[in-house]
Design an enzyme around this catalytic site. Structure first.
Site, PDB file in Angstrom:
ATOM      1  N   GLU A 479      83.183  66.677  33.602  1.00  7.55           N
ATOM      2  CA  GLU A 479      84.223  67.235  32.733  1.00  7.55           C
ATOM      3  C   GLU A 479      85.618  66.808  33.181  1.00  7.55           C
ATOM      4  O   GLU A 479      86.511  66.618  32.354  1.00  7.55           O
ATOM      5  CB  GLU A 479      84.107  68.761  32.672  1.00  7.55           C
ATOM      6  CG  GLU A 479      82.810  69.266  32.065  1.00  7.55           C
ATOM      7  CD  GLU A 479      82.491  68.672  30.703  1.00  7.55           C
ATOM      8  OE1 GLU A 479      83.430  68.271  29.966  1.00  7.55           O
ATOM      9  OE2 GLU A 479      81.300  68.590  30.352  1.00  7.55           O
ATOM     10  N   HIS A 485      90.590  61.200  31.021  1.00  7.77           N
ATOM     11  CA  HIS A 485      90.723  60.374  29.812  1.00  7.77           C
ATOM     12  C   HIS A 485      91.894  60.880  28.957  1.00  7.77           C
ATOM     13  O   HIS A 485      92.634  60.089  28.361  1.00  7.77           O
ATOM     14  CB  HIS A 485      89.414  60.426  29.026  1.00  7.77           C
ATOM     15  CG  HIS A 485      89.214  59.287  28.087  1.00  7.77           C
ATOM     16  ND1 HIS A 485      88.138  59.230  27.222  1.00  7.77           N
ATOM     17  CD2 HIS A 485      89.922  58.168  27.850  1.00  7.77           C
ATOM     18  CE1 HIS A 485      88.208  58.115  26.517  1.00  7.77           C
ATOM     19  NE2 HIS A 485      89.280  57.460  26.860  1.00  7.77           N
TER      20      HIS A 485
END
Length: 696
Positions: A479, A485
């Site tokens: 996660e 990202h």
């Protein structure tokens, strides 16, 4: 911002720490009027763009669309964040109302003929506009979005499509609420050593905390939170209790009554099939795969079946070994799904001479969080520092600043790690605010990413450390890979920011990041005993690394069967009896009776609680092909933190979002597209002879 039009300005005027929302100033009853006002503002902005008398330009049409709806985005991100991570009956009632209302709103935009005419004009002459590569991608995304929303359909078909989308939104909201309802309503209270036999201290502590949370003054509670049910199935010696708990876990969404999901699945599949046909696609899978790396259902099924055959063979070997342990105990029962984890743990202890209970004291949540942050600093030069005393949406949620090498603020990160009954199961990343560089109507230019991770780890007893399983630790890294990202995004336009990429590429940054958990120098530094502070003994560390592919057949069968059923549903169209189709697919592929799908149809939230992963659950494996190959790039240098590769990884994968075609950006990083063999090898499913001569 036009916050004066909203009942509570705190919904959109985020003036907390570095622009964080003031969660403490937002009440549940603020959301309904907030949505109404924000929807009205967005509608007016859309009308102004569509009716602009000037000739359409990229700036007055596409850029205007990119920055429109800021109030709605803010209200939505606060509301959906709470609906997933800290819900209640009021929020759930509003969710059932808001989901179809939002669908109607976006259907109306997608079918605005004047607006689409402007987009279509720009699309037709795109080569003459002098657009950057990112701008071309943004224009393409808007044009395809309008076409998929029915912009080219006749009026009657547009109205039917809007009706379908509205119904699907309501069905998706209800599906997820039903699963949560079943998870909340079931528990198994245990007391006395006979019922607790085999359960380690960490699990007893978690079960005691769960009992207190549910109002019990004593005893221990088995719940359907994965952080409790899985270790219970692993360690409990009471086969009768394991069977009882497993069957409750497997039956979520299929218990009859108000929370039963089978009718929702049937209607959802029928509506999706009709939607695909309206839009000119053969089936819903073709519609969903149109803008992905895989492109076709045949390509997806080809990968899945190739892996399935190897995984099933491996799982049957594993099952035979488990059966041998059962026989050794003088028992004669078959290996059933509620037996697998229990005997697999015994087999792992025998094969590798270590147990989960031996490993867990070295995997403290705090230390694994530190490890996550350290890897990010070594690879990308960012520093993550906790900020105390800043209120979030729940007291357990922690706030962090993410700063670049020069000390500048790069992002805000929120970590919500513990299970609770107000939170849906699983783990996920989401954003309150995405990075971009466009000027906004409030005078600011660009926005800081505000990203959060939600997990469901068992909360420890007061004063005790939270201890993770190895799977939990991987989940935390996974996660945070998604979070990176979003936080490292460096694009101009919001629609291609961060995780705004194709579904079968979005899991690459997260699955790739998991690899660094197992890098020896990271485990040596952060896998330290919670009482003594001593690092994990090298002998145990070596065993952990040697056991990485243990039980791979089981895990891959669990996943791949779910992905194959997902694809079958969405290539067939309307289905009268979803469970009959599930059984037919599983029978045809030879699903072992000892294993069940990781997500059976009635609680397959990836696919039916919204359509995010519908005809897309395969994408975890598609991305796994990429991530195995991508980490090999570091291994080939002999340095898991090679600075040249790290720079290429940041510049070509983590920072570019959807501004470049995923195939092109992957090739820019790696020089080639990957072969599935690297992934099969990582899982321990590739034969030696198959690997000889390959590029993997």
């Amino acid at each position: 911002m036009s916050s004066n039009l909203l009942v509570n300005p705190a919904l959109v005027d985020w003036n907390g720490h570095h622009g964080l929302p003031r969660f403490d100033q937002v009440k549940d009853e603020d959301f309904a009027p907030g949505f109404d006002a924000a929807l009205g503002i967005h509608e007016a902005e859309i009308e102004a763009i569509a009716s602009n008398p000037e000739e359409p330009t990229f700036t007055n049409t596409v850029v205007a669309l990119e920055t429109a709806g800021d109030e709605l985005s803010r209200v939505s991100s606060l509301f959906w964040g709470k609906a997933g991570a800290h819900t209640n009956e009021n929020i759930q009632a509003l969710e059932r109302e808001i989901a179809p209302k939002m669908s109607r709103h976006y259907s109306k935009i997608g079918m605005n003929a004047a607006l689409f005419s402007r987009i279509d004009t720009l699309w037709e002459k795109r080569k003459e506009l002098g657009l950057t590569l990112e701008e071309e991608r943004v224009l393409e995304r808007h044009w395809k979005g309008f076409v998929k929303a029915g912009a080219k359909l006749a009026k009657a078909e547009q109205e039917r499509l809007a009706d379908i989308n509205e119904k699907l939104a309501g069905l998706g909201a209800k599906f997820g609420q039903n699963v949560l309802g079943d998870e909340k309503s079931w528990s198994l209270k245990l007391s006395g050593e006979a019922e607790l036999d085999g359960l380690p201290v960490f699990l007893r502590d978690a079960m005691a905390s769960a009992a207190r949370e549910r109002g019990e003054t004593d005893g221990y509670m088995v719940t359907l939170s994965r952080s409790i049910i899985e270790p219970f199935l692993t360690f409990s010696t009471r086969r009768d209790l394991r069977e009882q708990a497993f069957k409750a876990w497997a039956a979520r969404g299929q218990n009859g009554g108000e929370t039963d999901n089978l009718g929702i699945v049937r209607e959802t599949l029928s509506l999706r099939a009709e939607k695909a046909k309206l839009l000119g696609y053969e089936n819903f899978a073709a519609y969903k795969l149109d803008n992905t790396m895989a492109k076709t259902a045949d390509a997806v099924n080809s990968l899945l079946r190739k892996v399935w055959d190897k995984a099933r063979s491996k799982a049957l070997e594993e099952e035979a070994s488990l059966g041998g342990l059962i026989a050794e105990e003088g028992k004669n029962h078959e290996v059933m799904p509620w037996d697998w984890r229990h005997y697999a743990e015994k087999l792992r202890q025998r094969t590798f001479d270590f147990s989960e209970t031996e490993l867990k004291p070295y995997l403290q949540l705090e230390k694994i969080i530190e490890a996550c942050f350290d890897v990010a600093e070594r690879l990308f030069g960012i520093k993550v520092v906790e900020v105390k005393g800043v209120a979030a949406y729940h007291p357990d949620v922690r706030v962090f600043e993410v700063r670049d090498r020069d000390g500048s603020l790069k992002a805000l990160f929120l970590g919500d790690y513990f299970a609770r009954s107000s939170k849906r199961s699983g783990a996920w990343m989401n954003s309150l605010q995405s990075q971009h560089k466009l000027p906004l109507k409030n005078g600011a230019t660009g926005e800081l990413p505000i990203i959060y991770n939600v997990c469901n780890f068992a909360k420890p007893a007061e004063g005790k450390p939270a201890l993770l399983s190895l799977d939990d630790a991987r989940t935390l890294f996974h996660e945070f890979g998604h979070a990176l990202h979003g936080m490292l995004s460096d694009v101009t336009y919001p629609s291609v920011s961060g995780t705004g990429v194709s579904r079968d590429f979005v899991e690459l940054p997260s699955q790739l990041y998991e690899h660094w958990l197992a890098v020896p120098e990271i485990l040596e530094k952060y896998a330290v005993h919670h009482e003594t502070g001593k690092p994990m003994p090298k002998a145990l560390l070596d065993k952990v690394l040697a056991a990485r592919t243990f039980n791979a057949g089981f895990a891959t069968v669990e996943f791949t069967s779910s992905a194959l059923v997902d694809m079958a549903f969405h290539t067939r169209g309307a289905v009268e009896d979803p469970m009959a189709v599930q059984k037919e697919v599983l029978d045809e592929i030879g699903m072992p009776a000892s294993i069940v799908m990781r997500h059976a149809t009635p609680h397959f939230q990836h696919v039916f609680s919204g359509d995010g992963y519908s005809a897309g659950y395969y994408s975890y494996m598609w991305s796994e092909v990429l991530d195995a190959d991508a980490f090999s790039a570091f291994e080939e240098t002999g340095n898991a933190f090679d600075p040249v590769m790290a720079r290429k990884l940041k510049n070509n994968i983590y920072s570019v979002g959807g501004s470049i075609d995923p195939e092109e950006t992957y090739k820019a990083f790696r020089g080639k597209l990957p072969d599935p063999q690297a992934m099969l090898k990582k899982k321990g499913l590739a034969m030696v002879e198959e690997l000889s001569g390959s590029d993997a």
